[in-house]
Scaffold this motif. Structure first.
Motif, PDB file in Angstrom:
ATOM      1  N   GLY A   1       0.794  -1.227   0.000  1.00  0.00           N
ATOM      2  CA  GLY A   1       0.000   0.000   0.000  1.00  0.00           C
ATOM      3  C   GLY A   1       0.822   1.270   0.000  1.00  0.00           C
ATOM      4  N   ILE A   2       2.077   1.177  -0.411  1.00  0.00           N
ATOM      5  CA  ILE A   2       2.956   2.354  -0.378  1.00  0.00           C
ATOM      6  C   ILE A   2       2.597   3.336  -1.486  1.00  0.00           C
ATOM      7  N   PHE A   3       2.351   2.838  -2.698  1.00  0.00           N
ATOM      8  CA  PHE A   3       1.955   3.742  -3.780  1.00  0.00           C
ATOM      9  C   PHE A   3       0.621   4.407  -3.461  1.00  0.00           C
ATOM     10  N   ALA A   4      -0.272   3.665  -2.803  1.00  0.00           N
ATOM     11  CA  ALA A   4      -1.584   4.218  -2.460  1.00  0.00           C
ATOM     12  C   ALA A   4      -1.460   5.425  -1.542  1.00  0.00           C
ATOM     13  N   LYS A   5      -0.415   5.447  -0.710  1.00  0.00           N
ATOM     14  CA  LYS A   5      -0.198   6.588   0.194  1.00  0.00           C
ATOM     15  C   LYS A   5       0.078   7.870  -0.581  1.00  0.00           C
ATOM     16  N   TYR A   6       0.503   7.711  -1.824  1.00  0.00           N
ATOM     17  CA  TYR A   6       0.778   8.876  -2.672  1.00  0.00           C
ATOM     18  C   TYR A   6      -0.343   9.088  -3.690  1.00  0.00           C
ATOM     19  N   GLY A   7      -1.500   8.494  -3.413  1.00  0.00           N
ATOM     20  CA  GLY A   7      -2.673   8.699  -4.254  1.00  0.00           C
ATOM     21  C   GLY A   7      -2.624   7.981  -5.580  1.00  0.00           C
ATOM     22  N   LEU A   8      -1.887   6.873  -5.655  1.00  0.00           N
ATOM     23  CA  LEU A   8      -1.733   6.149  -6.908  1.00  0.00           C
ATOM     24  C   LEU A   8      -2.341   4.753  -6.830  1.00  0.00           C
ATOM     25  N   ASP A   9      -3.110   4.403  -7.842  1.00  0.00           N
ATOM     26  CA  ASP A   9      -3.621   3.045  -8.019  1.00  0.00           C
ATOM     27  C   ASP A   9      -2.801   2.441  -9.155  1.00  0.00           C
ATOM     28  N   VAL A  10      -1.751   1.714  -8.812  1.00  0.00           N
ATOM     29  CA  VAL A  10      -0.776   1.250  -9.800  1.00  0.00           C
ATOM     30  C   VAL A  10      -1.183  -0.100 -10.379  1.00  0.00           C
ATOM     31  N   GLU A  11      -1.223  -0.164 -11.688  1.00  0.00           N
ATOM     32  CA  GLU A  11      -1.450  -1.417 -12.410  1.00  0.00           C
ATOM     33  C   GLU A  11      -0.139  -1.796 -13.091  1.00  0.00           C
ATOM     34  N   ILE A  12       0.394  -2.961 -12.755  1.00  0.00           N
ATOM     35  CA  ILE A  12       1.700  -3.381 -13.251  1.00  0.00           C
ATOM     36  C   ILE A  12       1.550  -4.225 -14.511  1.00  0.00           C
ATOM     37  N   THR A  13       2.314  -3.871 -15.536  1.00  0.00           N
ATOM     38  CA  THR A  13       2.373  -4.643 -16.773  1.00  0.00           C
ATOM     39  C   THR A  13       3.795  -5.147 -16.956  1.00  0.00           C
ATOM     40  N   THR A  14       3.961  -6.440 -17.149  1.00  0.00           N
ATOM     41  CA  THR A  14       5.282  -7.024 -17.379  1.00  0.00           C
ATOM     42  C   THR A  14       5.513  -7.163 -18.875  1.00  0.00           C
ATOM     43  N   LEU A  15       6.629  -6.623 -19.352  1.00  0.00           N
ATOM     44  CA  LEU A  15       6.951  -6.645 -20.774  1.00  0.00           C
ATOM     45  C   LEU A  15       8.268  -7.378 -21.001  1.00  0.00           C
ATOM     46  N   SER A  16       8.352  -8.089 -22.101  1.00  0.00           N
ATOM     47  CA  SER A  16       9.554  -8.883 -22.384  1.00  0.00           C
ATOM     48  C   SER A  16      10.538  -8.088 -23.232  1.00  0.00           C
ATOM     49  N   GLY A  17      11.468  -7.426 -22.561  1.00  0.00           N
ATOM     50  CA  GLY A  17      12.543  -6.764 -23.284  1.00  0.00           C
ATOM     51  C   GLY A  17      12.366  -5.265 -23.427  1.00  0.00           C
ATOM     52  N   GLY A  18      13.504  -4.605 -23.683  1.00  0.00           N
ATOM     53  CA  GLY A  18      13.525  -3.155 -23.780  1.00  0.00           C
ATOM     54  C   GLY A  18      12.747  -2.604 -24.957  1.00  0.00           C
ATOM     55  N   ALA A  19      12.722  -3.321 -26.090  1.00  0.00           N
ATOM     56  CA  ALA A  19      12.015  -2.838 -27.269  1.00  0.00           C
ATOM     57  C   ALA A  19      10.515  -2.711 -26.996  1.00  0.00           C
ATOM     58  N   ARG A  20       9.942  -3.727 -26.364  1.00  0.00           N
ATOM     59  CA  ARG A  20       8.506  -3.672 -26.060  1.00  0.00           C
ATOM     60  C   ARG A  20       8.205  -2.629 -24.991  1.00  0.00           C
ATOM     61  N   PHE A  21       9.151  -2.441 -24.086  1.00  0.00           N
ATOM     62  CA  PHE A  21       8.997  -1.396 -23.067  1.00  0.00           C
ATOM     63  C   PHE A  21       8.898  -0.031 -23.743  1.00  0.00           C
ATOM     64  N   GLN A  22       9.804   0.235 -24.678  1.00  0.00           N
ATOM     65  CA  GLN A  22       9.783   1.494 -25.417  1.00  0.00           C
ATOM     66  C   GLN A  22       8.472   1.664 -26.180  1.00  0.00           C
ATOM     67  N   GLN A  23       8.031   0.606 -26.835  1.00  0.00           N
ATOM     68  CA  GLN A  23       6.802   0.665 -27.623  1.00  0.00           C
ATOM     69  C   GLN A  23       5.594   0.962 -26.739  1.00  0.00           C
ATOM     70  N   ALA A  24       5.552   0.323 -25.565  1.00  0.00           N
ATOM     71  CA  ALA A  24       4.418   0.514 -24.661  1.00  0.00           C
ATOM     72  C   ALA A  24       4.341   1.948 -24.154  1.00  0.00           C
TER      73      ALA A  24
END
Length: 281
Positions: free
Chosen positions: A11-34
């Protein structure tokens, strides 16, 4: 990257008013694209992505997250005749992709040991699974991979860590937090709150060893013993406040040129912004 999961779980991100949704991506290229396609707002990735910023990518580094690469190790099969770093001379080491940070680490190891840039042969095999299979079949002599992979293979009596790589690049910045440039310009408060949550989580991890091991055991589906060793290997390399240390940046910029990613070393402004650092959670 476990700091993201732990920050949500505790709940640490929530303390800063954030509802974080995590997406796992395979590799730097897909990270850049996302990021470029607005599929994600912010993220954490290897610093090779900073070279793409210099080439015109709409993504920019906003904080350093991990320093010395103790999270990478050279791993061999349990029955390999390689027992020490000296035995790696002239051998073949696999990694994911050409031009990646693990690729650079192979060359860095060879140069540091006095064998020249090509004293070890590197080969890109794509996936971690491909490297493991090649090592076990003795198609390659070793692999440059995540330290956790080596620790797991040691526990299973399938492999051994020859060396962790922190000693070969002790000052480099090897992971960073990134955001879209337009998000930095239009909603800097969101970026700042994300970073405060991220580094508050890092502080939590550094002060709560057993809880962190408990959480990462579930996150990575590994044994507590493996996660305990991984914690002790890597926790000291996590940056406390996101600050980009100048000496680490210079080593990183050199790596871009050495890998052929850039023709010349970029300026700081071409690859990062310092407006959010040091982060004060």
């Amino acid at each position: 990257y476990a700091a993201l999961d732990i920050g949500v779980e505790e709940g640490i991100f929530a303390k800063y008013g954030l509802d974080v949704e995590i997406t796992t991506l395979s590799g730097g290229a897909r990270f850049q694209q996302a990021l470029a396609s607005n599929s994600i707002d912010v993220g954490v990735s290897g610093t090779a992505a900073m070279a793409q910023t210099a080439k015109g990518s709409p993504v920019i580094a906003v904080a350093a997250t991990v320093g010395a690469p103790r999270g990478f190790s050279v791993v061999v099969a349990e029955d390999s005749p390689i027992k020490a770093v000296a035995d790696l001379k002239g051998k073949t080491i696999s990694f994911g992709t050409n031009g990646s940070f693990p690729d650079w680490l192979v060359h860095r190891l060879s140069i540091a040991e006095g064998w020249g840039k090509d004293g070890i042969k590197g080969v890109a095999l794509g996936s971690v699974e491909g490297s493991i299979s090649a090592v076990m079949a003795h198609q390659v002599d070793a692999m440059m991979t995540a330290t956790e992979v080596g620790l797991q293979m040691e526990e299973q009596k399938r492999g051994r860590i020859v060396t962790e790589m922190g000693r070969y690049a002790p000052t480099i910045i090897n992971q960073a937090a990134f955001a879209r440039k337009n998000l930095v310009a239009e909603n800097p408060d969101l970026v700042e709150r994300f970073l405060r949550g991220l580094f508050a989580t890092v502080a939590f991890m550094k002060h709560n060893r057993e809880k962190t091991i408990e959480l990462t055991t579930k996150i990575f589906n590994q044994s507590p013993a493996v996660m305990g060793k991984a914690y002790d290997f890597e926790i000291s390399t996590m940056v406390d406040d996101g600050f980009f240390k100048p000496d680490g940046l210079e080593v990183l910029k050199d790596s871009f040129v050495e890998l052929g990613m850039l023709k010349e070393k970029p300026s700081d402004d071409q690859i990062l912004t310092k407006r959010f650092v040091p982060v004060m959670p």
